[in-house]
Design a protein around this motif. Structure first.
Motif, PDB file in Angstrom:
ATOM      1  N   THR A   1       0.835  -1.202   0.000  1.00 56.59           N
ATOM      2  CA  THR A   1       0.000   0.000   0.000  1.00 56.59           C
ATOM      3  C   THR A   1       0.866   1.247   0.000  1.00 56.59           C
ATOM      4  O   THR A   1       0.629   2.196  -0.770  1.00 56.59           O
TER       5      THR A   1
ATOM      6  N   TYR B   1      -7.218   5.528 -11.218  1.00 53.59           N
ATOM      7  CA  TYR B   1      -6.520   4.241 -11.126  1.00 53.59           C
ATOM      8  C   TYR B   1      -5.553   4.218  -9.943  1.00 53.59           C
ATOM      9  O   TYR B   1      -5.519   3.252  -9.169  1.00 53.59           O
TER      10      TYR B   1
ATOM     11  N   LEU C   1      -7.205   3.903  -6.560  1.00 54.64           N
ATOM     12  CA  LEU C   1      -7.766   2.582  -6.271  1.00 54.64           C
ATOM     13  C   LEU C   1      -6.696   1.520  -6.035  1.00 54.64           C
ATOM     14  O   LEU C   1      -6.921   0.585  -5.268  1.00 54.64           O
ATOM     15  N   ILE C   2      -5.519   1.658  -6.653  1.00 43.28           N
ATOM     16  CA  ILE C   2      -4.478   0.665  -6.353  1.00 43.28           C
ATOM     17  C   ILE C   2      -3.819   0.960  -5.009  1.00 43.28           C
ATOM     18  O   ILE C   2      -3.065   0.116  -4.493  1.00 43.28           O
TER      19      ILE C   2
ATOM     20  N   TYR D   1      -7.146  -0.672  -2.583  1.00 42.60           N
ATOM     21  CA  TYR D   1      -7.518  -2.090  -2.506  1.00 42.60           C
ATOM     22  C   TYR D   1      -6.578  -2.931  -1.631  1.00 42.60           C
ATOM     23  O   TYR D   1      -7.053  -3.767  -0.849  1.00 42.60           O
TER      24      TYR D   1
ATOM     25  N   LEU E   1     -11.921  -4.432  -4.311  1.00 46.12           N
ATOM     26  CA  LEU E   1     -11.407  -5.103  -5.504  1.00 46.12           C
ATOM     27  C   LEU E   1     -12.276  -4.813  -6.722  1.00 46.12           C
ATOM     28  O   LEU E   1     -11.760  -4.645  -7.839  1.00 46.12           O
TER      29      LEU E   1
ATOM     30  N   TYR F   1     -11.415  -1.462  -7.853  1.00 38.92           N
ATOM     31  CA  TYR F   1     -10.127  -1.540  -8.545  1.00 38.92           C
ATOM     32  C   TYR F   1     -10.333  -1.987  -9.995  1.00 38.92           C
ATOM     33  O   TYR F   1      -9.695  -1.459 -10.923  1.00 38.92           O
ATOM     34  N   SER F   2     -11.248  -2.941 -10.207  1.00 33.34           N
ATOM     35  CA  SER F   2     -11.531  -3.370 -11.577  1.00 33.34           C
ATOM     36  C   SER F   2     -12.110  -2.220 -12.398  1.00 33.34           C
ATOM     37  O   SER F   2     -11.836  -2.103 -13.597  1.00 33.34           O
TER      38      SER F   2
ATOM     39  N   GLY G   1     -11.330   0.959 -11.858  1.00 31.00           N
ATOM     40  CA  GLY G   1     -10.176   1.805 -12.135  1.00 31.00           C
ATOM     41  C   GLY G   1      -9.364   1.283 -13.305  1.00 31.00           C
ATOM     42  O   GLY G   1      -8.871   2.068 -14.140  1.00 31.00           O
ATOM     43  N   CYS G   2      -9.235  -0.047 -13.386  1.00 34.20           N
ATOM     44  CA  CYS G   2      -8.539  -0.648 -14.526  1.00 34.20           C
ATOM     45  C   CYS G   2      -9.281  -0.333 -15.823  1.00 34.20           C
ATOM     46  O   CYS G   2      -8.670   0.041 -16.832  1.00 34.20           O
TER      47      CYS G   2
ATOM     48  N   SER H   1     -18.691  -3.876 -11.901  1.00 32.11           N
ATOM     49  CA  SER H   1     -18.248  -3.721 -10.509  1.00 32.11           C
ATOM     50  C   SER H   1     -19.383  -4.063  -9.543  1.00 32.11           C
ATOM     51  O   SER H   1     -19.152  -4.685  -8.493  1.00 32.11           O
TER      52      SER H   1
ATOM     53  N   THR I   1       0.001  -5.953 -10.219  1.00 32.19           N
ATOM     54  CA  THR I   1      -0.475  -4.568 -10.211  1.00 32.19           C
ATOM     55  C   THR I   1       0.662  -3.599 -10.509  1.00 32.19           C
ATOM     56  O   THR I   1       0.470  -2.590 -11.199  1.00 32.19           O
TER      57      THR I   1
END
Length: 322
Positions: free
Chosen positions: A46, A74, A77-78, A81, A110, A113-114, A116-117, A147, A253
């Motif tokens: 983190t 992005y 969110l990384i 998560y 998570l 995060y998807s 954000g991807c 999501s 990631t």
């Protein structure tokens, strides 16, 4: 029956007390048990991602340059998560109900995060020939739906975990595989086009390929329960699949982040000339809406568990009499 909620396949020992206090949970992260490495393999990364984010903040104008907004979403969110996952593993032994709720938030992080991807891929990674297509224009909207599907299905899977463990595992795996396949479709197309067309992969594409390799390894570790399945009890503290799953996810990631940043910088001139600029609604607005909807889903699934933990009126009356 409740104790079975805390048991993991082929993990024999090292479990914390199922009625630990919040302080006990925090202290347990500094003691060796079967959750210790799970906690630290996401807590430490983190701060690596936070450090990378702050470095980008010093070189990019996230406030006024709308082209950077997908990267902003992005990067946020990384950072979120792995921290959420670390907290979920830390406080998951307070009770059976709190364990479920902790992982509800983990699944929600998570699924965001998807999203954000999808936002970063939809603006920076999208193949040239897909720009301004119907899929490109609706990519983020579909990702918001994915999501919600991910959070709803993964939370629901915990309610059938004791009675139907295999069905629960399949539902949870599918909940994360669906948004992954959708998000990475543009990337798969670019990778296949590069290899079939005989082109030389760029630095961005090389990083993306490394990410895909670790993504498949992550999925394998999550579903296979190796190596502990081969020798139950021998990997209770160090080396079991969930620890390896965490490490693989974080490394993947990292490569994904490098690929997104490389695509963002190298394709900026072309994308600004041929595509539309990222909008507030399609980036930060999409994150805000999805966050509110996912929290609502988590609240719906958490409500019966929270109601279950409330003392009944007869219990309250008995306590008053005593």
């Amino acid at each position: 029956m409740k104790r079975q909620v805390f048991r993991e396949e082929s993990i024999i020992s090292g479990y914390r007390h199922p009625r630990s206090s919040a302080m006990d949970c925090v202290l347990s992260s500094f003691q060796m048990n079967n959750e210790t490495i799970n906690i630290w393999t996401h807590f430490l990364p983190t701060w690596y991602f936070v450090w990378r984010f702050l470095a980008l903040c010093s070189t990019m104008n996230f406030l006024n340059d709308s082209y950077t907004w997908p990267l902003l979403v992005y990067m946020l969110l990384i950072c979120i998560y792995p921290f959420t996952s670390s907290c979920a593993h830390t406080f998951s032994s307070m009770s059976a109900e709190s364990r479920h709720i902790c992982y509800f938030f983990d699944y929600g992080a998570l699924s965001l995060y998807s999203l954000g991807c999808a936002i970063s891929y939809g603006y920076y990674v999208i193949p040239d020939c897909w720009v301004n297509s119907w899929l490109h224009q609706h990519f983020v909207l579909i990702a918001i739906g994915n999501s919600l599907f991910c959070t709803s299905m993964s939370c629901y899977s915990r309610f059938v975990e004791l009675q139907f463990p295999k069905r629960s595992k399949a539902l949870r795996t599918g909940a994360f595989v669906v948004p992954f396949i959708f998000d990475t479709t543009p990337l798969f197309y670019r990778v296949l086009s590069c290899f079939w067309g005989g082109g030389n992969p760029s630095d961005a594409l090389s990083s993306h390929c490394c990410h895909l390799l670790f993504a498949f390894l992550t999925c394998f570790l999550f579903t296979a329960h190796l190596p502990e399945r081969l020798a139950p009890g021998r990997f209770d503290y160090i080396g079991h699949s969930h620890q390896l799953f965490h490490v693989s996810a974080v490394v993947g990631t990292h490569f994904q982040m490098e690929g997104v940043i490389a695509d963002m910088t190298s394709r900026r001139a072309w994308l600004q000339l041929h595509g539309s600029m990222p909008s507030f609604l399609g980036t930060i607005g999409a994150l805000t809406v999805s966050l509110a909807l996912n929290l609502a889903v988590i609240g719906i699934f958490s409500a019966p568990l929270l109601w279950k933990t409330r003392p009944s009126s007869s219990q309250q009356h008995a306590c008053k009499e005593q």
